[in-house]
Design a protein around this motif. Structure first.
Motif, PDB file in Angstrom:
ATOM      1  N   GLY A 146       0.811  -1.217   0.000  1.00 59.43           N
ATOM      2  CA  GLY A 146       0.000   0.000   0.000  1.00 59.43           C
ATOM      3  C   GLY A 146       0.838   1.257   0.000  1.00 59.43           C
ATOM      4  N   VAL A 147       1.877   1.273   0.814  1.00 62.23           N
ATOM      5  CA  VAL A 147       2.891   2.329   0.829  1.00 62.23           C
ATOM      6  C   VAL A 147       4.239   1.627   0.954  1.00 62.23           C
ATOM      7  N   PRO A 148       5.290   2.164   0.352  1.00 65.54           N
ATOM      8  CA  PRO A 148       6.554   1.422   0.312  1.00 65.54           C
ATOM      9  C   PRO A 148       7.375   1.480   1.584  1.00 65.54           C
ATOM     10  N   GLN A 149       7.206   2.553   2.390  1.00 64.96           N
ATOM     11  CA  GLN A 149       8.083   2.759   3.528  1.00 64.96           C
ATOM     12  C   GLN A 149       7.303   3.014   4.813  1.00 64.96           C
ATOM     13  N   LEU A 150       7.750   2.404   5.904  1.00 65.04           N
ATOM     14  CA  LEU A 150       7.231   2.726   7.227  1.00 65.04           C
ATOM     15  C   LEU A 150       7.833   4.046   7.705  1.00 65.04           C
ATOM     16  N   PRO A 151       7.191   4.707   8.672  1.00 70.72           N
ATOM     17  CA  PRO A 151       7.741   5.968   9.177  1.00 70.72           C
ATOM     18  C   PRO A 151       9.151   5.790   9.754  1.00 70.72           C
ATOM     19  N   THR A 152       9.946   6.832   9.647  1.00 67.50           N
ATOM     20  CA  THR A 152      11.319   6.809  10.131  1.00 67.50           C
ATOM     21  C   THR A 152      11.414   7.412  11.529  1.00 67.50           C
ATOM     22  N   ARG A 153      12.549   7.208  12.165  1.00 72.42           N
ATOM     23  CA  ARG A 153      12.790   7.796  13.486  1.00 72.42           C
ATOM     24  C   ARG A 153      12.774   9.323  13.405  1.00 72.42           C
ATOM     25  N   ALA A 154      13.312   9.868  12.335  1.00 73.43           N
ATOM     26  CA  ALA A 154      13.324  11.322  12.186  1.00 73.43           C
ATOM     27  C   ALA A 154      11.903  11.869  12.085  1.00 73.43           C
ATOM     28  N   GLU A 155      11.034  11.160  11.370  1.00 72.30           N
ATOM     29  CA  GLU A 155       9.642  11.597  11.266  1.00 72.30           C
ATOM     30  C   GLU A 155       8.944  11.515  12.621  1.00 72.30           C
ATOM     31  N   VAL A 156       9.212  10.456  13.356  1.00 72.14           N
ATOM     32  CA  VAL A 156       8.644  10.342  14.704  1.00 72.14           C
ATOM     33  C   VAL A 156       9.121  11.489  15.583  1.00 72.14           C
ATOM     34  N   ASP A 157      10.398  11.781  15.551  1.00 70.74           N
ATOM     35  CA  ASP A 157      10.943  12.857  16.378  1.00 70.74           C
ATOM     36  C   ASP A 157      10.326  14.209  16.028  1.00 70.74           C
ATOM     37  N   SER A 158      10.021  14.418  14.749  1.00 67.48           N
ATOM     38  CA  SER A 158       9.415  15.688  14.349  1.00 67.48           C
ATOM     39  C   SER A 158       8.021  15.845  14.947  1.00 67.48           C
ATOM     40  N   VAL A 159       7.314  14.752  15.101  1.00 64.51           N
ATOM     41  CA  VAL A 159       5.981  14.801  15.698  1.00 64.51           C
ATOM     42  C   VAL A 159       6.078  14.911  17.220  1.00 64.51           C
ATOM     43  N   LEU A 160       7.008  14.193  17.822  1.00 65.43           N
ATOM     44  CA  LEU A 160       7.190  14.285  19.273  1.00 65.43           C
ATOM     45  C   LEU A 160       7.586  15.691  19.708  1.00 65.43           C
ATOM     46  N   ALA A 161       8.151  16.469  18.807  1.00 60.72           N
ATOM     47  CA  ALA A 161       8.578  17.827  19.146  1.00 60.72           C
ATOM     48  C   ALA A 161       7.421  18.822  19.191  1.00 60.72           C
ATOM     49  N   MET A 162       6.252  18.442  18.690  1.00 59.85           N
ATOM     50  CA  MET A 162       5.122  19.373  18.647  1.00 59.85           C
ATOM     51  C   MET A 162       4.590  19.634  20.057  1.00 59.85           C
ATOM     52  N   PRO A 163       4.486  20.898  20.475  1.00 55.59           N
ATOM     53  CA  PRO A 163       4.144  21.190  21.865  1.00 55.59           C
ATOM     54  C   PRO A 163       2.663  21.106  22.206  1.00 55.59           C
ATOM     55  N   ALA A 164       1.777  21.314  21.238  1.00 50.58           N
ATOM     56  CA  ALA A 164       0.334  21.321  21.522  1.00 50.58           C
ATOM     57  C   ALA A 164      -0.257  19.928  21.309  1.00 50.58           C
ATOM     58  N   TYR A 165      -1.065  19.470  22.253  1.00 41.78           N
ATOM     59  CA  TYR A 165      -1.677  18.156  22.121  1.00 41.78           C
ATOM     60  C   TYR A 165      -2.637  18.110  20.937  1.00 41.78           C
ATOM     61  N   SER A 172      -9.870  15.527  11.781  1.00 44.28           N
ATOM     62  CA  SER A 172      -8.724  15.164  10.941  1.00 44.28           C
ATOM     63  C   SER A 172      -8.079  16.365  10.263  1.00 44.28           C
ATOM     64  N   ALA A 173      -8.654  17.559  10.434  1.00 44.64           N
ATOM     65  CA  ALA A 173      -8.049  18.780   9.898  1.00 44.64           C
ATOM     66  C   ALA A 173      -7.215  19.510  10.938  1.00 44.64           C
ATOM     67  N   SER A 174      -7.194  19.015  12.167  1.00 44.86           N
ATOM     68  CA  SER A 174      -6.507  19.695  13.260  1.00 44.86           C
ATOM     69  C   SER A 174      -4.997  19.670  13.093  1.00 44.86           C
ATOM     70  N   ASP A 175      -4.370  20.662  13.705  1.00 50.31           N
ATOM     71  CA  ASP A 175      -2.929  20.645  13.843  1.00 50.31           C
ATOM     72  C   ASP A 175      -2.614  20.054  15.220  1.00 50.31           C
ATOM     73  N   GLY A 176      -1.338  19.918  15.545  1.00 51.12           N
ATOM     74  CA  GLY A 176      -0.979  19.420  16.855  1.00 51.12           C
ATOM     75  C   GLY A 176      -0.523  17.971  16.856  1.00 51.12           C
ATOM     76  N   PHE A 177      -0.015  17.556  18.007  1.00 50.86           N
ATOM     77  CA  PHE A 177       0.590  16.237  18.155  1.00 50.86           C
ATOM     78  C   PHE A 177      -0.361  15.099  17.820  1.00 50.86           C
ATOM     79  N   ARG A 178      -1.551  15.116  18.403  1.00 46.78           N
ATOM     80  CA  ARG A 178      -2.459  13.972  18.234  1.00 46.78           C
ATOM     81  C   ARG A 178      -2.744  13.680  16.773  1.00 46.78           C
TER      82      ARG A 178
END
Length: 275
Positions: A146-165, A172-178
């Motif tokens: 369905g998609v060729p690649q699973l998420p990378t550690r760098a992509e995970v870290d970019s999301v973990l850095a988001m300060p707002a829950y 599904s249009a929201s911004d933020g970590f969740r």
């Protein structure tokens, strides 16, 4: 205290115990009740209407409670069993250890996606798929199709850095970590993994595939990591908000669980590491 471990570090005995508990839960019919519940909620959760388990702030506490209930069902069979997690930033190919024939089995055959090896192959008679979305009574996968690649550690870290829950409009249009973790925006973490596995994992009946639990145990661990990194960032919305579950609202289908009660996972289990 229950300790959830990386599936890659499980001993052979721990893997057998986990698989045996899954098979027994399936044999008794209890497993399929979890599949039914998840399918009902993913089909009824909408961006413009009432939403509880998906597309909403309560995606994370809802699945945390769902996994706790499932883990407790497994522990009623074998008290030593805990849900392992699948770190798909590290174990990211179809040859990774979790897909071994003695554990979850591998991908499906090309003509129909049927998984033909391992304890969850329908040919073994122990894993008939009865909660179906297409009438096919066997476990299906198409790893990497369905998609060729699973998420990378760098992509995970970019999301973990988001300060707002989370942020309005709380869907599904929201911004933020969740929402970035759930995968409707940005690099797409959770949703992408479902599509990468394929088969039932790409449908509302995704718990038909036992890897669902390992995937969501990792999503839950990422939430715990985010909480540790942003201790001043609270669950939102805190006040009553139309169509979504606020901090102290009860989450269906339970009549006694709120997001506030799911914020501290250490009341129920710990992880082998949060680093």
């Amino acid at each position: 205290m229950t300790v959830r471990k990386n599936q890659a570090s499980l001993t052979a005995a721990e893997r057998r115990s986990f698989v045996d508990a899954l098979l027994e839960l399936k044999r008794t019919g209890q497993y399929d009740a979890f599949v039914t519940t998840h399918n009902l909620f993913i089909m009824s959760d909408t961006d413009s209407g009432d939403r509880v388990g998906h597309r909403s702030p309560s995606f994370l506490p809802w699945h945390r409670r769902f996994l706790i209930q499932f883990e407790q069902a497994l522990q009623a069979i074998d008290p030593a069993v805990a849900l392992p997690y699948w770190d798909w930033t590290a174990d990211r190919t179809a040859s990774s250890s979790l897909w071994a024939p003695g554990f979850l089995g591998g991908t499906g055959r090309s003509r129909d996606g049927q998984v033909t090896e391992g304890p969850f192959a329908v040919s073994g008679g122990r894993w008939p798929v009865t909660v179906t979305v297409d009438g096919r009574g066997f476990l299906r996968r198409a790893l990497g199709s369905g998609v060729p690649q699973l998420p990378t550690r760098a992509e995970v870290d970019s999301v973990l850095a988001m300060p707002a829950y989370d942020t309005a409009p709380w869907n599904s249009a929201s911004d933020g970590f969740r929402n970035h973790l759930e995968g409707w925006r940005g690099v797409n973490l959770h949703n992408r993994v479902h599509v990468w596995v394929g088969g039932q994992m790409a449908t509302g009946a995704s718990p038909n595939d036992p890897v669902f639990w390992l995937h969501h145990a990792f999503i839950d661990r990422l939430w715990a990591q985010w909480q540790a990194r942003h201790p001043r960032s609270a669950y939102l919305p805190a006040a009553a908000t139309r169509n979504v579950v606020s901090l102290n609202d009860v989450m269906r289908p339970w009549n006694d669980v709120t997001p506030a009660e799911m914020l501290d996972h250490t009341e129920f289990y710990t992880f082998d590491t949060l680093a």
